[in-house]
Design a protein around this motif. Sequence first.
Motif, PDB file in Angstrom:
ATOM      1  N   GLY A 169      11.181   2.564   9.928  1.00 42.86           N
ATOM      2  CA  GLY A 169      10.242   3.913   9.600  1.00 42.86           C
ATOM      3  C   GLY A 169       9.904   3.462   8.264  1.00 42.86           C
ATOM      4  O   GLY A 169       8.667   4.811   7.899  1.00 42.86           O
ATOM      5  N   LEU A 170       9.739   3.171   7.134  1.00 43.71           N
ATOM      6  CA  LEU A 170       9.693   2.718   5.449  1.00 43.71           C
ATOM      7  C   LEU A 170       8.588   1.534   5.986  1.00 43.71           C
ATOM      8  O   LEU A 170       7.237   2.529   5.765  1.00 43.71           O
ATOM      9  CB  LEU A 170      10.441   1.851   5.306  1.00 43.71           C
ATOM     10  CG  LEU A 170       9.675   1.083   3.646  1.00 43.71           C
ATOM     11  CD1 LEU A 170       9.914   2.063   3.074  1.00 43.71           C
ATOM     12  CD2 LEU A 170      10.668   0.051   3.156  1.00 43.71           C
ATOM     13  N   ALA A 171       8.009   0.691   7.228  1.00 51.54           N
ATOM     14  CA  ALA A 171       6.614  -0.463   6.986  1.00 51.54           C
ATOM     15  C   ALA A 171       5.937   0.758   7.804  1.00 51.54           C
ATOM     16  O   ALA A 171       5.217   0.631   8.102  1.00 51.54           O
ATOM     17  CB  ALA A 171       7.191  -1.096   7.862  1.00 51.54           C
ATOM     18  N   ALA A 172       6.118   1.572   8.882  1.00 51.86           N
ATOM     19  CA  ALA A 172       5.279   2.420   9.316  1.00 51.86           C
ATOM     20  C   ALA A 172       5.206   3.575   8.040  1.00 51.86           C
ATOM     21  O   ALA A 172       3.994   4.143   8.417  1.00 51.86           O
ATOM     22  CB  ALA A 172       5.918   3.128  10.602  1.00 51.86           C
ATOM     23  N   ASN A 173       5.799   3.776   7.512  1.00 52.85           N
ATOM     24  CA  ASN A 173       5.170   4.679   6.950  1.00 52.85           C
ATOM     25  C   ASN A 173       3.986   4.657   5.933  1.00 52.85           C
ATOM     26  O   ASN A 173       3.126   4.863   5.138  1.00 52.85           O
ATOM     27  CB  ASN A 173       6.372   5.120   6.032  1.00 52.85           C
ATOM     28  CG  ASN A 173       5.622   6.343   4.897  1.00 52.85           C
ATOM     29  OD1 ASN A 173       5.666   7.077   5.044  1.00 52.85           O
ATOM     30  ND2 ASN A 173       5.704   6.572   3.376  1.00 52.85           N
ATOM     31  N   PHE A 174       3.847   2.808   5.296  1.00 61.06           N
ATOM     32  CA  PHE A 174       2.941   2.226   4.805  1.00 61.06           C
ATOM     33  C   PHE A 174       1.752   1.927   5.779  1.00 61.06           C
ATOM     34  O   PHE A 174       0.855   2.182   5.476  1.00 61.06           O
ATOM     35  CB  PHE A 174       3.352   0.953   3.743  1.00 61.06           C
ATOM     36  CG  PHE A 174       4.640   1.481   3.088  1.00 61.06           C
ATOM     37  CD1 PHE A 174       2.869   1.328   1.782  1.00 61.06           C
ATOM     38  CD2 PHE A 174       5.452   1.635   2.732  1.00 61.06           C
ATOM     39  CE1 PHE A 174       4.084   1.631   0.517  1.00 61.06           C
ATOM     40  CE2 PHE A 174       5.999   1.179   1.830  1.00 61.06           C
ATOM     41  CZ  PHE A 174       5.337   1.533   0.483  1.00 61.06           C
ATOM     42  N   TYR A 175       2.251   1.574   7.121  1.00 60.54           N
ATOM     43  CA  TYR A 175       1.023   1.280   8.220  1.00 60.54           C
ATOM     44  C   TYR A 175       0.363   2.278   8.394  1.00 60.54           C
ATOM     45  O   TYR A 175      -1.564   2.124   7.902  1.00 60.54           O
ATOM     46  CB  TYR A 175       1.351   0.392   8.954  1.00 60.54           C
ATOM     47  CG  TYR A 175       0.839   0.256   9.893  1.00 60.54           C
ATOM     48  CD1 TYR A 175       0.039  -0.751   9.744  1.00 60.54           C
ATOM     49  CD2 TYR A 175       0.183   1.460  11.879  1.00 60.54           C
ATOM     50  CE1 TYR A 175      -1.334  -0.883  10.989  1.00 60.54           C
ATOM     51  CE2 TYR A 175      -0.193   1.094  12.286  1.00 60.54           C
ATOM     52  CZ  TYR A 175      -1.343  -0.107  12.460  1.00 60.54           C
ATOM     53  OH  TYR A 175      -2.396  -0.272  13.268  1.00 60.54           O
ATOM     54  N   ALA A 176       1.185   3.713   8.082  1.00 57.70           N
ATOM     55  CA  ALA A 176       0.283   5.041   8.506  1.00 57.70           C
ATOM     56  C   ALA A 176      -1.007   5.037   7.228  1.00 57.70           C
ATOM     57  O   ALA A 176      -1.887   5.734   8.291  1.00 57.70           O
ATOM     58  CB  ALA A 176       1.183   5.784   8.644  1.00 57.70           C
ATOM     59  N   ALA A 177      -0.777   4.888   6.696  1.00 61.79           N
ATOM     60  CA  ALA A 177      -2.220   4.774   5.528  1.00 61.79           C
ATOM     61  C   ALA A 177      -3.235   4.098   6.052  1.00 61.79           C
ATOM     62  O   ALA A 177      -4.708   4.382   5.932  1.00 61.79           O
ATOM     63  CB  ALA A 177      -1.327   4.675   4.429  1.00 61.79           C
TER      64      ALA A 177
END
Length: 212
Positions: A169-177
Amino acid sequence: MRTDDLIKALDADARSTAMPLGSAWWAGAGAATLIAAVVFWLAIGPRTDIATAIYTARFVAKFVFTMALAVSAFALIRALSTPGASTSRLAAWMIAAPLLVVIAVVLELLSVPAADWGRRLVGSNMLICLTFIPLIGIGPLAVFLAVLRYGAPTRAVLAGSVAGLLAGGLAANFYAAHCFDDSPLFVATWYTIAIAILAALGALGARLFVRW
């Protein structure tokens, strides 16, 4: 003495002279976020049109999904690392992120012509997504597994998989940007697979390194 009672006693002895487990989790979350941010900025960085993308609902929705996963997983992992803590209600909150994604997918299917469904699902960055979400998340996962060792989880494999979901969830939150594919169909498919990879790694890591 039962095994669970022994674990609780050992955990209580360790906590008497060490950092409280709750504080350790917050410190771990801070360290994990910093690691994820550094990897994100050095590896890919935000998308070039982010200044305008932030005003679109599909782009913002991705962060709602990933934050819902990260927050619910963080609450659950803290409980799982404490012997005797109640987890049933916190586990129920883990349905929040998938439910939001399902709702968004249904709305997408209703608002987009069927001829476009396949294109939106495949997107243009699926291999990048499957590469960089695990890459950004592997460092945070290592941190979370280390905090799990500091605690006393009685269900190590389950705790490890939740640590993987938290890291995902943390990684995807960054990747989403960075991701240019904002369709919920893409997110529901490729983000889920990428996060599942981290969940599997978390379960394996916990089985090998987080045990009594």
